[in-house]
Design a protein around this motif. Sequence first.
Motif, PDB file in Angstrom:
ATOM      1  N   ALA A  57       1.192  -1.265   0.066  1.00 36.16           N
ATOM      2  CA  ALA A  57       0.031  -0.316  -0.201  1.00 36.16           C
ATOM      3  C   ALA A  57       1.401   1.778   0.078  1.00 36.16           C
ATOM      4  O   ALA A  57       0.787   2.328  -0.964  1.00 36.16           O
ATOM      5  N   GLU A  58       1.661   1.177   0.823  1.00 36.66           N
ATOM      6  CA  GLU A  58       2.986   1.954   0.722  1.00 36.66           C
ATOM      7  C   GLU A  58       3.660   2.159  -0.696  1.00 36.66           C
ATOM      8  O   GLU A  58       3.864   3.409  -0.577  1.00 36.66           O
ATOM      9  N   ALA A  59       3.917   1.173  -1.412  1.00 31.40           N
ATOM     10  CA  ALA A  59       4.369   1.457  -2.146  1.00 31.40           C
ATOM     11  C   ALA A  59       3.910   2.192  -3.031  1.00 31.40           C
ATOM     12  O   ALA A  59       4.086   2.174  -4.434  1.00 31.40           O
ATOM     13  N   GLY A  60       1.703   1.579  -3.221  1.00 32.43           N
ATOM     14  CA  GLY A  60       1.363   2.356  -4.118  1.00 32.43           C
ATOM     15  C   GLY A  60       1.420   3.502  -3.759  1.00 32.43           C
ATOM     16  O   GLY A  60       1.483   4.183  -5.185  1.00 32.43           O
ATOM     17  N   ALA A  61       1.590   4.620  -2.906  1.00 28.07           N
ATOM     18  CA  ALA A  61       1.250   5.721  -2.737  1.00 28.07           C
ATOM     19  C   ALA A  61       2.681   6.571  -3.544  1.00 28.07           C
ATOM     20  O   ALA A  61       2.103   7.453  -3.712  1.00 28.07           O
ATOM     21  N   VAL A  62       4.223   5.493  -3.316  1.00 33.05           N
ATOM     22  CA  VAL A  62       4.954   6.139  -4.088  1.00 33.05           C
ATOM     23  C   VAL A  62       4.830   5.964  -5.099  1.00 33.05           C
ATOM     24  O   VAL A  62       5.039   7.010  -5.222  1.00 33.05           O
ATOM     25  N   ALA A  63       4.439   5.410  -5.922  1.00 32.98           N
ATOM     26  CA  ALA A  63       4.437   4.630  -7.440  1.00 32.98           C
ATOM     27  C   ALA A  63       3.676   6.230  -7.209  1.00 32.98           C
ATOM     28  O   ALA A  63       3.266   6.806  -8.559  1.00 32.98           O
ATOM     29  N   LEU A  64       1.973   6.278  -6.948  1.00 39.03           N
ATOM     30  CA  LEU A  64       1.600   7.354  -7.152  1.00 39.03           C
ATOM     31  C   LEU A  64       1.814   8.672  -7.376  1.00 39.03           C
ATOM     32  O   LEU A  64       1.556   9.657  -8.476  1.00 39.03           O
ATOM     33  N   ALA A  65       3.106   8.798  -6.480  1.00 38.22           N
ATOM     34  CA  ALA A  65       3.193   9.717  -6.517  1.00 38.22           C
ATOM     35  C   ALA A  65       4.506  10.276  -7.685  1.00 38.22           C
ATOM     36  O   ALA A  65       4.298  11.560  -7.974  1.00 38.22           O
ATOM     37  N   ASP A  66       5.196   9.152  -7.873  1.00 34.92           N
ATOM     38  CA  ASP A  66       5.914   9.287  -8.808  1.00 34.92           C
ATOM     39  C   ASP A  66       5.241   9.311  -9.613  1.00 34.92           C
ATOM     40  O   ASP A  66       6.164  10.757 -11.361  1.00 34.92           O
ATOM     41  N   ALA A  67       4.206   8.811 -10.211  1.00 34.19           N
ATOM     42  CA  ALA A  67       3.302   9.426 -11.365  1.00 34.19           C
ATOM     43  C   ALA A  67       3.061  10.491 -11.830  1.00 34.19           C
ATOM     44  O   ALA A  67       2.535  11.258 -12.881  1.00 34.19           O
ATOM     45  N   LEU A  68       2.403  10.888 -10.503  1.00 29.24           N
ATOM     46  CA  LEU A  68       2.201  12.518  -9.924  1.00 29.24           C
ATOM     47  C   LEU A  68       2.924  13.799 -10.679  1.00 29.24           C
ATOM     48  O   LEU A  68       2.642  14.743 -11.346  1.00 29.24           O
ATOM     49  N   GLN A  69       4.349  13.606 -10.180  1.00 23.88           N
ATOM     50  CA  GLN A  69       5.477  14.642 -10.264  1.00 23.88           C
ATOM     51  C   GLN A  69       5.787  14.498 -11.666  1.00 23.88           C
ATOM     52  O   GLN A  69       6.523  15.208 -11.966  1.00 23.88           O
ATOM     53  N   GLU A  70       5.751  13.467 -11.857  1.00 23.01           N
ATOM     54  CA  GLU A  70       5.960  13.234 -13.278  1.00 23.01           C
ATOM     55  C   GLU A  70       5.093  13.824 -14.611  1.00 23.01           C
ATOM     56  O   GLU A  70       5.529  14.443 -15.525  1.00 23.01           O
ATOM     57  N   LEU A  71       3.832  13.762 -14.236  1.00 18.70           N
ATOM     58  CA  LEU A  71       3.217  15.116 -14.940  1.00 18.70           C
ATOM     59  C   LEU A  71       2.751  15.916 -14.490  1.00 18.70           C
ATOM     60  O   LEU A  71       2.251  16.829 -15.511  1.00 18.70           O
ATOM     61  N   LEU A  72       3.002  16.357 -13.103  1.00 13.53           N
ATOM     62  CA  LEU A  72       2.820  18.296 -12.647  1.00 13.53           C
ATOM     63  C   LEU A  72       3.894  18.722 -12.987  1.00 13.53           C
ATOM     64  O   LEU A  72       3.988  19.860 -13.362  1.00 13.53           O
ATOM     65  N   LEU A  73       5.077  18.183 -13.339  1.00  9.64           N
ATOM     66  CA  LEU A  73       6.583  19.322 -13.746  1.00  9.64           C
ATOM     67  C   LEU A  73       6.146  19.669 -14.858  1.00  9.64           C
ATOM     68  O   LEU A  73       6.706  20.465 -15.787  1.00  9.64           O
ATOM     69  N   VAL A  74       6.475  18.191 -15.984  1.00 10.28           N
ATOM     70  CA  VAL A  74       5.501  18.508 -17.938  1.00 10.28           C
ATOM     71  C   VAL A  74       4.729  18.813 -17.757  1.00 10.28           C
ATOM     72  O   VAL A  74       3.754  17.496 -18.039  1.00 10.28           O
ATOM     73  N   PRO A  75       3.942  19.939 -18.821  1.00 12.38           N
ATOM     74  CA  PRO A  75       2.771  19.853 -19.056  1.00 12.38           C
ATOM     75  C   PRO A  75       2.508  19.216 -19.709  1.00 12.38           C
ATOM     76  O   PRO A  75       3.010  18.097 -20.776  1.00 12.38           O
TER      77      PRO A  75
END
Length: 433
Positions: A415-433
């Motif tokens: 479950a914690e690995a999932g939240a980290v993966a979600l954060a990684d995915a969001l970071q990828e999307l949030l930083l690059v338009p």
Amino acid sequence: MGFQGTTAAGPAGGPAGPGRGAGFGAGAPASVVGLLAALEGVGADPRRGGYTRPGFGREEATLHEWFAQEARARGLDIERDRNGVLWAWWDVPGGSRSNAVATGSHLDSVPGGGQYDGPLGVASALAAVDHLRLRGLSPSRPLALVVFPEEEGSRFGVACLGSRLLTGRLDPAEAAGLRDASGLTLAEALAESGLDARHLGRDQAALDRVACFVELHVEQGRGLIDRDAAVGLGSSILGHGRWKLRFTGQGNHAGTTLMADRRDPLVAAAGAVLAVRDAALAVPEARATVGRLQPLPGGTNVIASAVDLWIDARHPDDEVTAELLGSIHAAARAAAEAESCEAELSTESVSPTVHFGHALTSRLVGALGGVPVLATGAGHDAGVLAAEIPTAMLFVRNPTGISHSPEEYAADEDAEAGAVALADALQELLLVP
Ligand code: GLV
Ligand code: MN
Ligand code: MN
């Protein structure tokens, strides 16, 4: 009972207040497990075990309040739209709510459902915000956490009711007239929760704000067990639909009605249950289920006057699903005729097979270091959103492979690995338009 858009205090008898996820506010991200622990008392089902949290009901409203508190505790701006969808905004300073990345899931459940189906995606979204903040991320576009009401359709019959309303995939007038098992209409349930059914329907302004959507969900099968991976991305959602069969016969006395004189719709329905199973067995990759059957009036010494049964049928090819229903309907009519009864079939909801766009999913595979990509047989709001905007799904391993049941599970570290993966995915999307 309604959602209190500005309430800060926790609802009486509801979950603990914000920040209970271990470490929140103390320089560490909230743990997903800690966030979920706060929901344990809400809708616990004493009969089946697990949780019963019907859409637009008291339990779901309590969980929506919990989400709003957790979002506010993170400085997010909460709004509830006219279809009952919750949005929590991490805004860009001085920026507008456009070109947003969205993530979220649902907080309602099937009857006697597990702890993770829906809440895992919502808790992970909150935890992902903490991860991103601790990484010092300053997004170039807004992030919206989204909670869809009545995803399971276990109260009003229509799967993904909230996202269908938001996108206009369901006629608002038809939706307003849907009835739950007690006869209450959706319009009445909405009024109890502070919404006006006259305002239901496609919300272009709400949709226009969002550029892409990522839903994290507990896996509901064995795909990640077989791949020995904690996290994976979704490739497709199996087409699925719901139909209701009503058998009508002659209600009568169990003692005085000779066997030869009966028109018993429950006997016809029993034939249909077997026909549903046999029809799906005859078609490769098909799945068909009768999980709910209701005799009217339902008395031990009463021959029923009518029986309703609900069919859930799924297949990758939507034409094959239609043919499957055709053969089930023919078998149901034959079973009814054999008992001198009538059978009537009606459609409750149909969701075509969805293939998530390759561009977004392969971008996230790269951002997550090459996680596996797998199909799912379960339905999701992400499937509805995918017709509107680029959409992806993240799955977290479920070591039992069981779902819609209290045995559904995710290990704490997954479950914690999932939240980290979600954060990684969001970071990828949030930083690059
Ligand atoms: C929801 O989980 C569904 O697949 O019906
Ligand atoms: Mn579900
Ligand atoms: Mn779900």
